[in-house]
Design an enzyme around this catalytic site. Structure first.
Site, PDB file in Angstrom:
ATOM      1  N   LYS A 290      54.419  -9.207  99.251  1.00 18.26           N
ATOM      2  CA  LYS A 290      53.068  -9.797  99.011  1.00 18.26           C
ATOM      3  C   LYS A 290      52.419  -8.968  97.744  1.00 18.26           C
ATOM      4  CE  LYS A 290      52.535 -12.488 103.425  1.00 18.26           C
ATOM      5  NZ  LYS A 290      51.896 -12.420 104.390  1.00 18.26           N
TER       6      LYS A 290
ATOM      7  N   GLN B  51      47.188  -9.680 107.818  1.00 13.86           N
ATOM      8  CA  GLN B  51      48.529  -9.799 108.267  1.00 13.86           C
ATOM      9  C   GLN B  51      48.748 -10.169 109.629  1.00 13.86           C
ATOM     10  OE1 GLN B  51      51.347 -10.707 106.275  1.00 13.86           O
ATOM     11  NE2 GLN B  51      52.762 -10.847 108.083  1.00 13.86           N
TER      12      GLN B  51
ATOM     13  N   ASP C 275      44.979 -17.830 103.433  1.00 10.84           N
ATOM     14  CA  ASP C 275      45.775 -18.042 104.333  1.00 10.84           C
ATOM     15  C   ASP C 275      45.547 -19.521 104.875  1.00 10.84           C
ATOM     16  OD1 ASP C 275      48.165 -16.550 104.857  1.00 10.84           O
ATOM     17  OD2 ASP C 275      46.560 -14.951 106.199  1.00 10.84           O
TER      18      ASP C 275
HETATM   19  N1  GUN Z   1      52.547 -13.597 109.738  1.00 12.68           N
HETATM   20  C1  GUN Z   1      53.461 -14.727 109.436  1.00 12.68           C
HETATM   21  N2  GUN Z   1      53.231 -15.550 108.618  1.00 12.68           N
HETATM   22  C2  GUN Z   1      52.054 -15.079 107.990  1.00 12.68           C
HETATM   23  C3  GUN Z   1      51.142 -15.615 107.016  1.00 12.68           C
HETATM   24  O1  GUN Z   1      51.414 -16.848 106.365  1.00 12.68           O
HETATM   25  N3  GUN Z   1      49.831 -15.113 106.803  1.00 12.68           N
HETATM   26  C4  GUN Z   1      49.377 -13.962 107.695  1.00 12.68           C
HETATM   27  N4  GUN Z   1      48.461 -13.653 107.460  1.00 12.68           N
HETATM   28  N5  GUN Z   1      50.208 -13.515 108.761  1.00 12.68           N
HETATM   29  C5  GUN Z   1      51.555 -14.154 108.829  1.00 12.68           C
END
Ligand code: GUN
Length: 296
Positions: free
Chosen positions: A54, A98, A121
């Protein structure tokens, strides 16, 4: 018959390019880049890989990246305090914490603190609620990306039968809402669904988000169905400990029946990151009172 392979990687690269192209106009208007803050607690290996990807994509698109890595033992109140600081920080347009968070941190309590306008998100109840009632909101990245691939492949989705397998807040529920907005007839199946093969066979569209390696078999599909495989599962493939990534769909049997299918890796995964950048850019414009960038 062999299904068309939907190239999520190429589609994601194009979307990332669109985001990058829109950045200079924002910089011109505001005198700064759109900024994304990524928070990682602890050392979960998969989460570390995702966060690294990311951050790299954020920088490549010309956005500002603010990275916060805190130890496994971080107290919930310290994480909350960090999120509150990021809420106040004018350089930060998007905040991503995350998941999963290590126990005993309460994920819902942390997500609730994120400013909904920075919730790239789309996990905050304000954004989930706005999606449910059809108001403008920040939409979770993976389902948004999956929908973009479906529209690209199928055009108008109106009247199609869509079966979403999985009912998580991150994928299944928002995916169902998005498909409903597109006038699909939506079924949400899950671990307690009786006769799953029978339910899946209704689907002109099948979105698999259950986290069970290769569970959905080609024989369960309606011939010609469009299959979006959200699963990312690492399985052991030999007795030397070799591993391989597979989806929730049994790819080999599914390609014999489906009309089109996303591969794992290279399908939905790259879209998730591209949409995260898109959401950050959209959040930056909204916060700055600028119109949403064209085509995004
Ligand atoms: N963990 C797995 N997928 C995601 C996501 O799309 N966003 C976040 N913040 N954590 C995750």
């Amino acid at each position: 018959m062999s299904a068309e392979i939907i190239d999520g990687k190429a589609f994601a690269a194009a979307l990332r390019g669109q985001v990058a192209q829109a950045v200079p106009a924002f910089v011109e208007a505001k005198g700064r880049k759109p900024g994304l803050a990524v928070v990682l607690i602890g050392g979960d290996p998969a989460s570390k890989v995702y966060v690294r990807a990311k951050v790299k994509a954020t920088l490549e698109a010309g956005l500002e990246s603010f990275e916060h890595q805190l130890p496994e033992t971080t107290a919930q109140r310290d994480l909350v305090a960090l999120v509150e600081r990021l809420n106040e920080d004018g350089r930060v347009d998007g905040i991503l914490v995350q998941l999963p968070l290590p126990a005993p941190i309460n994920e819902k309590a942390v997500i609730a603190v994120i400013d909904p306008a920075k919730d790239v998100d789309g996990f905050h109840v304000a954004n989930a609620g706005a999606l449910a009632v059809g108001e403008k909101s920040l939409v979770p990245c993976t389902p948004f990306g999956a929908l973009a691939l479906l529209k690209h492949r199928l055009g108008d989705l109106s009247g199609l039968e869509a079966v979403v397998v999985g009912r998580s807040n991150i994928v299944g529920k928002p995916m169902a809402q998005l498909l409903l907005q597109q006038n699909c007839t939506v079924t949400i199946a899950h671990s307690r669904t009786r006769d799953l093969p029978e339910v899946i066979r209704r689907g002109d569209i099948v979105v698999a988000a259950i986290g069970r390696p290769q569970m959905i078999r080609g024989e369960w599909l309606k011939p010609g169905a469009t299959v979006i495989d959200v699963g990312i599962n690492r399985i052991v493939v030999d007795n030397q400990g070799g591993t391989r990534l597979v989806g929730d769909v049994d790819f080999d049997s599914a390609t014999e029946v489906a009309g089109a299918i996303t591969p794992v890796p290279g399908g939905v995964g790259p879209m998730t990151i591209a949409v995260l950048l898109r959401n950050t850019l959209v959040a930056a414009h909204a916060r700055a009172g600028l119109p949403a960038p064209e085509g995004l």
